[in-house]
Scaffold this active site. Structure first.
Site, PDB file in Angstrom:
ATOM      1  N   SER A 135       0.855  -1.187   0.000  1.00 48.96           N
ATOM      2  CA  SER A 135       0.000   0.000   0.000  1.00 48.96           C
ATOM      3  C   SER A 135       0.886   1.230   0.000  1.00 48.96           C
ATOM      4  O   SER A 135       2.027   1.187   0.494  1.00 48.96           O
ATOM      5  CB  SER A 135      -0.896   0.005   1.242  1.00 48.96           C
ATOM      6  N   TYR A 145      -0.803  -0.527  10.222  1.00 50.94           N
ATOM      7  CA  TYR A 145      -1.062  -0.976   8.853  1.00 50.94           C
ATOM      8  C   TYR A 145       0.055  -0.482   7.936  1.00 50.94           C
ATOM      9  O   TYR A 145       0.629  -1.252   7.161  1.00 50.94           O
ATOM     10  CB  TYR A 145      -2.412  -0.449   8.373  1.00 50.94           C
TER      11      TYR A 145
END
Length: 250
Positions: A135, A145
């Site tokens: 990501s 994350y």
């Protein structure tokens, strides 16, 4: 025919990777926890593309299930797509620590173990591709994350240098916000994610560009010029500014 293994294949980017790889002629091994969703995807792809689709139901946080996928990879595949994952709220201090550990294990440990299982046969054959779905959050300070995705990016950059001369490429595909069910699983209905409309990407484009960059042997793929610019700019700004900006969307 080449064989591709895709984790987290029951929906979102995983199912799109399955469709596009099948359209290119690859036989598939689709991996996820949801048997019904996998069977429906397999039937669709078999009818549309005429390729073989093996369904492997596995929760990658279960040791025995993860070992079963490792065993399948060790038998020999041409492509591995490490896509399985989930998100957590950015309030680290409020998240149950067990959820954080599961999050870390799925994004990092499972991806590491599956790549390690696939590599020996790929290297023996002198060909193979590993695609790690990361990501743009991995380039900026954005909770655990972003930290987990940052590990995937760093690992992919190193592994691509180490193994590309031996015929195996490793690519981190780094999308931004994508129209999938990812945010719904966080309990955020459409329109409540706090993301400007211009930053949304569609899964088909992300996967197409990611596979294109993997075929070119690139270590990092950032689909969309918008996110390429944002990542470049973020490297010039103070962490405090980047953290505030990154926290606007979930």
């Amino acid at each position: 025919m080449p064989t591709a293994v895709i984790t987290g294949a029951s929906s979102g980017l995983g199912s799109e990777f399955a469709r596009q790889l099948a359209a290119r002629g690859a036989d598939l091994v689709v991996v996820a926890r949801d048997r019904a969703a996998l069977e429906a995807l397999a039937a669709e792809i078999r009818d549309r593309c005429g390729v073989r689709v093996e369904v492997l139901v596995a929760d990658l946080l279960d040791e025995d299930a993860l070992a079963a996928v490792e065993t399948r990879l060790a038998e020999g595949v041409d492509v591995l797509v490490n896509n399985a994952g989930f998100g957590l709220d950015l309030a680290f201090e409020e998240n149950p620590v067990d959820d954080e550990v599961r999050h870390l294990r799925l994004h990092v440990e499972a991806a590491l173990r599956l790549a390690r299982a696939a590599l020996p046969t790929m290297l023996d054959r002198g060909r193979g591709r590993i695609v790690n779905v990361a990501s743009v959050a991995g380039f900026v300070p954005r909770g655990t994350y972003g930290a987990a995705k940052g590990w995937l990016i760093s690992f992919s950059r190193w592994a691509n240098v180490a193994y590309r001369p031996r015929g195996v490429t490793v690519t981190a595909v780094c999308p931004g916000f994508v129209h999938t069910n990812f945010h719904e699983r966080l309990g955020l209905p459409p329109g409540e994610e706090g993301v400007p409309p211009g930053l949304w990407l569609d899964a088909e484009t992300v996967v197409r560009e990611g596979l294109r960059d993997a075929a070119r042997g690139r270590a990092v793929s950032i689909p969309s010029w918008r996110y390429k610019v944002l990542v470049a700019v973020s490297r010039l700004l103070p962490d405090s500014t980047v953290v505030r900006a990154a926290a606007r969307g979930r």
